[in-house]
Motif scaffolding. Sequence first.
Motif, PDB file in Angstrom:
ATOM      1  N   TYR A 258       0.783  -1.228   0.000  1.00  0.00           N
ATOM      2  CA  TYR A 258       0.000   0.000   0.000  1.00  0.00           C
ATOM      3  C   TYR A 258       0.822   1.289   0.000  1.00  0.00           C
ATOM      4  CZ  TYR A 258       0.642  -0.903   5.024  1.00  0.00           C
ATOM      5  OH  TYR A 258       1.175  -1.200   6.249  1.00  0.00           O
ATOM      6  N   PRO A 259       1.987   1.384   0.665  1.00  0.00           N
ATOM      7  CA  PRO A 259       2.693   2.676   0.621  1.00  0.00           C
ATOM      8  C   PRO A 259       3.101   3.085  -0.796  1.00  0.00           C
ATOM      9  CG  PRO A 259       3.495   1.352   2.448  1.00  0.00           C
ATOM     10  CD  PRO A 259       2.660   0.452   1.599  1.00  0.00           C
ATOM     11  N   GLU A 260       3.689   2.170  -1.543  1.00  0.00           N
ATOM     12  CA  GLU A 260       4.138   2.530  -2.887  1.00  0.00           C
ATOM     13  C   GLU A 260       2.967   2.803  -3.818  1.00  0.00           C
ATOM     14  OE1 GLU A 260       5.375  -1.319  -5.279  1.00  0.00           O
ATOM     15  OE2 GLU A 260       5.865  -1.621  -3.165  1.00  0.00           O
ATOM     16  N   LEU A 261       1.858   2.098  -3.620  1.00  0.00           N
ATOM     17  CA  LEU A 261       0.704   2.276  -4.502  1.00  0.00           C
ATOM     18  C   LEU A 261      -0.027   3.583  -4.203  1.00  0.00           C
ATOM     19  CD1 LEU A 261      -0.463  -1.423  -4.420  1.00  0.00           C
ATOM     20  CD2 LEU A 261       0.301  -0.179  -6.465  1.00  0.00           C
ATOM     21  N   ILE A 262      -0.123   3.956  -2.951  1.00  0.00           N
ATOM     22  CA  ILE A 262      -0.759   5.222  -2.584  1.00  0.00           C
ATOM     23  C   ILE A 262       0.143   6.394  -2.960  1.00  0.00           C
ATOM     24  CG2 ILE A 262      -1.607   6.616  -0.651  1.00  0.00           C
ATOM     25  CD1 ILE A 262      -2.361   3.934   0.723  1.00  0.00           C
ATOM     26  N   GLU A 286      -1.553  10.011   9.824  1.00  0.00           N
ATOM     27  CA  GLU A 286      -0.358  10.854   9.898  1.00  0.00           C
ATOM     28  C   GLU A 286       0.403  10.842   8.572  1.00  0.00           C
ATOM     29  OE1 GLU A 286       3.816  11.172  12.466  1.00  0.00           O
ATOM     30  OE2 GLU A 286       2.260   9.742  13.060  1.00  0.00           O
ATOM     31  N   ALA A 287       0.544   9.660   7.976  1.00  0.00           N
ATOM     32  CA  ALA A 287       1.268   9.546   6.717  1.00  0.00           C
ATOM     33  C   ALA A 287       0.547  10.293   5.596  1.00  0.00           C
ATOM     34  CB  ALA A 287       1.435   8.071   6.348  1.00  0.00           C
ATOM     35  N   GLY A 298       8.508  11.601   4.245  1.00  0.00           N
ATOM     36  CA  GLY A 298       7.874  11.455   5.550  1.00  0.00           C
ATOM     37  C   GLY A 298       6.755  10.430   5.519  1.00  0.00           C
ATOM     38  N   PHE A 299       5.988  10.431   4.445  1.00  0.00           N
ATOM     39  CA  PHE A 299       4.938   9.425   4.250  1.00  0.00           C
ATOM     40  C   PHE A 299       5.539   8.027   4.314  1.00  0.00           C
ATOM     41  CE2 PHE A 299       2.904   6.658   1.054  1.00  0.00           C
ATOM     42  CZ  PHE A 299       1.571   6.659   1.468  1.00  0.00           C
ATOM     43  N   ASP A 300       6.640   7.811   3.580  1.00  0.00           N
ATOM     44  CA  ASP A 300       7.300   6.503   3.592  1.00  0.00           C
ATOM     45  C   ASP A 300       7.836   6.161   4.978  1.00  0.00           C
ATOM     46  OD1 ASP A 300       6.802   6.124   0.905  1.00  0.00           O
ATOM     47  OD2 ASP A 300       8.766   6.839   0.256  1.00  0.00           O
TER      48      ASP A 300
END
Length: 391
Positions: A258-262, A286-287, A298-300
């Motif tokens: 999900y992090p890379e896709l978002i 928060e991300a 920061g999101f990552d």
Amino acid sequence: MTSLLLPSGARLEKYTLRGAPRPLPGRRDAPRTRRAYAAAHVVADPLATADPVLDPAVDWDATLSFRHHLWDLGLGVAEAMDTAQRGTGLPHGLVRELIERSCREAVGRGAAVACGAGTDDLPDDRPVTLEQIERSYLRQCRWIEDAGGQVVLMASRALCRTARSADDYLSVYAKVLGSLARPAILHWLGDMFDPRLAGYWGARDLDAAADTVVRLMSEHAGAVDGVKISLLDAGREVALRRRLPAGTTMFTGDDFHYPELIRGDDQGHSHALLGIFDAIAPLAAEALALLDEGDADGFDRVLAPTMPLSRAIFEAPTYHYKTGVVFLAYLRGLQPHFLMLGGHQGARSLGHLARLFRLADQAGLIEDAELAAGRMLAVLATAGIDGRSTA
């Protein structure tokens, strides 16, 4: 420092909690650059006198309180989805009540809610027709729209076993989409989440299935908001995302990537409709706030520690992920017990739960170490294990 003994293989090992490195947010504005829904679980009623497997009951106060927790963090709620144990414990008779109660709360505070419309009122033990499937979908869609929610057209076990070709899917979906007052979100759930959905869209070949999804969305673009895809295959999701008709949205349901896709790339990004956001809601919020500010690093940084936890919660057999989601809510003090509809708290081993405990702590989700440790000790005690550390 709070320590306890946790299962590690065939023995107990001492583990000392780190605790959350900073206070977790309790409130956030809704994200501006991404649409984000947490697929929410339900809380069982531990005092119900009915059979907990054959006639499970919901603790409505605790269930709705958890939804307010998600809304407070700026997340939308994806209601009555598989995370709420649709098809794995939530009786069909309670589905409508869950939708109506949740929508009433959402409308009252102006919060986002999208609800699963399925065909789980149809029998699993005898054949059904396409017309019966259409009527089942239409009935549940009407519940949702009358209550003020947006429809998520859930993948249907009945349609999967009844349809003979992709054309049957297109016919059923066309009828349902044509009846709606508001564009719906389609739902493509892989067979790792539900083995009875193997071959959905009329093909076991996923490329052919993707072609059918694109055709459906193109032919009914005005009635389709987007599609949630849960295949745990980031490359396939990105490829489909790039083919979507203009004005439609990709919602990732990939709890492994999900992090890379978002975050996305220079050709686009996915929005979120995720079960893992139930468990990591404060960190997800928060991300997403950091991403709104243009701080992709920061999101990552915020989400990276949640990845080992998510992969453990959703590890095979993936359809038992609900146990981990409810366990995290219990550890974090968001519900008073670790009991599930249909007795599904027993679907994962103590060793698995101990690993989730460690990973949740390492992800920074445990704010009250004493509470979490005490609750883990109570779970261990049900198996006759004394996890108290004397050192």
